[in-house]
Design an enzyme around this catalytic site. Sequence first.
Site, PDB file in Angstrom:
ATOM      1  N   GLY A   1       0.853  -1.186   0.000  1.00  0.00           N
ATOM      2  CA  GLY A   1       0.000   0.000   0.000  1.00  0.00           C
ATOM      3  C   GLY A   1       0.887   1.234   0.000  1.00  0.00           C
TER       4      GLY A   1
ATOM      5  N   CYS B   1       5.368  -6.167   2.036  1.00  0.00           N
ATOM      6  CA  CYS B   1       5.682  -4.742   1.883  1.00  0.00           C
ATOM      7  C   CYS B   1       4.968  -3.913   2.961  1.00  0.00           C
ATOM      8  CB  CYS B   1       5.327  -4.291   0.463  1.00  0.00           C
ATOM      9  SG  CYS B   1       6.105  -2.711   0.053  1.00  0.00           S
ATOM     10  N   TYR B   2       3.992  -3.075   2.584  1.00  0.00           N
ATOM     11  CA  TYR B   2       3.268  -2.304   3.602  1.00  0.00           C
ATOM     12  C   TYR B   2       2.652  -3.252   4.631  1.00  0.00           C
ATOM     13  CZ  TYR B   2       0.022   1.087   5.652  1.00  0.00           C
ATOM     14  OH  TYR B   2      -0.662   1.904   6.521  1.00  0.00           O
TER      15      TYR B   2
ATOM     16  N   HIS C   1       8.244  -8.118  -3.011  1.00  0.00           N
ATOM     17  CA  HIS C   1       6.965  -8.544  -3.597  1.00  0.00           C
ATOM     18  C   HIS C   1       7.092  -9.934  -4.237  1.00  0.00           C
ATOM     19  CE1 HIS C   1       4.620  -4.850  -3.124  1.00  0.00           C
ATOM     20  NE2 HIS C   1       5.805  -4.263  -3.164  1.00  0.00           N
TER      21      HIS C   1
ATOM     22  N   ASP D   1     -18.027 -13.276 -21.301  1.00  0.00           N
ATOM     23  CA  ASP D   1     -18.567 -13.284 -19.946  1.00  0.00           C
ATOM     24  C   ASP D   1     -20.050 -13.652 -19.907  1.00  0.00           C
ATOM     25  OD1 ASP D   1     -16.045 -12.466 -19.344  1.00  0.00           O
ATOM     26  OD2 ASP D   1     -16.561 -10.364 -19.019  1.00  0.00           O
TER      27      ASP D   1
ATOM     28  N   LYS E   1     -10.654 -12.917 -15.384  1.00  0.00           N
ATOM     29  CA  LYS E   1     -10.942 -13.194 -16.803  1.00  0.00           C
ATOM     30  C   LYS E   1     -10.371 -14.544 -17.259  1.00  0.00           C
ATOM     31  CE  LYS E   1     -12.627 -11.425 -20.674  1.00  0.00           C
ATOM     32  NZ  LYS E   1     -13.883 -10.673 -20.800  1.00  0.00           N
TER      33      LYS E   1
END
Length: 535
Positions: free
Chosen positions: A56, A87-88, A178, A236, A380
């Site tokens: 974040g 991370c954050y 990350h 979709d 997707k």
Amino acid sequence: MGFETIWVVDFGGQYNQLIARRVRELSVYSEVVSYRAAAAKIRKEGVPNGVILTGGGDSVYDKGAPKLPSDVLGAFVKAGVPVLGICYGMQVLAAALGGRVEPARVSEYGRTRLDGTWAAGWKPVLFSGVRLPDDCWMSHTDAVSRLPRGAVRTASTSACRNASFEIATKKIYAVQFHPEVHHTPFGQKLLGNFVYKICRCRPSWTMAGFIQAQVDEIRERVGSAKVLCALSGGVDSTVAAALVQKAVGDNLYCFFVDHGLLRQGEAEQVMDTYARKMKLNVTKVNASGRFLRRLKGVSDPERKRKIIGEEFIRVFEEQAARLNRKAGGIDYLLQGTIYPDVVESGAGGHSKNIKSHHNVGGLPKDMKVKLIEPLRLLFKDEVRKLGEELGLDRSLVWRQPFPGPGLAIRILGDVTREKLRIVRESDAILREEIDAYNERVFDEGGGFNPSRSVWQYFTVLPNIRSVGVMGDGRTYEYAVGVRAVHSVDGMTSDWARLPHELLETIASRIVNEVAGVNRVLYDLTSKPPGTIEWE
Ligand code: XMP
């Protein structure tokens, strides 16, 4: 849904959906949950099997910075639910457990060398099978300057002493880098260690399992009520219809609107798939006359989109009323909403409002129906997998995107039947040639190749005419533009470097076969600064 679940607790970082996707690639179900919604979700659903706190853009020491409420962290620790901070998320954990977070002496961005700092003869489970030193991906300006009590440092970089720590007794783990991005080569291995070895999840999130769970749930919810669905021909809505049909059969009433702005042969082909192959209870509504009448003489792009959106709502209302009379009471409306829409709209779970249609701007606001959105948990690529699992044609599952307003936004200026003919005929030639090219790339490379396979391709009519010579005569006819792009999600795109021979074939076929065209242009613009469509 009864699947083992990892919550990705969202602090607003740019890779948060990616973390959930990576976990699902490990065949473990994962959901993005806002940090604000976590407490209520625990009260409602209990705790998950594991939790990942995301990155974040804030600083945990700033007033009002997002934090995990202490009762939420307490509930996880008490229930023995493993927590991994990224991370954050790492800094949130460190601050909550009595460590200190400060601006880093050196901010780290990008590829960074990571070293293991564990004692000889011991290997942290999180790093099992990972050989350090190796590269990792960093993106931070703050760092954990003092570890919480009981924490063991497990990795460092040259600029960041506490690049990873753990408090195994509390099942708390944290990494400053990350692991979810491809630039951390061992990242997926690390996430797998967390999910399988620490959270003890099994790889049970499969499309077959999802179908079964959804069919049971929809059957129970809908019973013998009737469901309405506007099909667009896109992936979709088609996959959603195939799934709901499995649950309610012919009580799913579909209609497909031909607004006269479709590609060559498209309406027939799509209807053939729906009615003959999928055996859907579907009606075709031929509305081309009324759409073209309303578009007559209109050249402003936004006005065109608005007219098409409004006219679609009218057709929708008429069809809903017609089916209501015929079938006697429609209670549900099926929509093909997918997970990125849900996360991006901030609904974070269970909003039941009718949201605007993806394709043609808004459904009637006062419709008194309940929504069914069976794809609202899927990305997707999972929708495509689901389509394949449901036995839908590959050409349909891998269909290139096509905008709701159709060819109207590929004809600059006003839309006429003559201009529609030119775009349709030239587009059909282009599709034939690039489909064949894509097949070759697919076969050579063993599948879709994001840097070589062409993602979207079409012709546009820029509404300009130029002088040419054909035979012995002067011509004054239209120029056609060709657009072919590589992309992953349509948010950005790069123009396709097609072989010159292929471009030559396309250009000469269009000029020779399409009456009224004497010139072909190739669009060399990426997005940004261009958009993919021309309007
Ligand atoms: P742009 O032109 O904005 O398009 O770069 C990005 C992607 O979205 C598609 N597109 C639409 N899809 N309704 C849709 O369903 C629309 O109104 C619409 N406008 C653009 C476009 O084809 C591309 O894939």
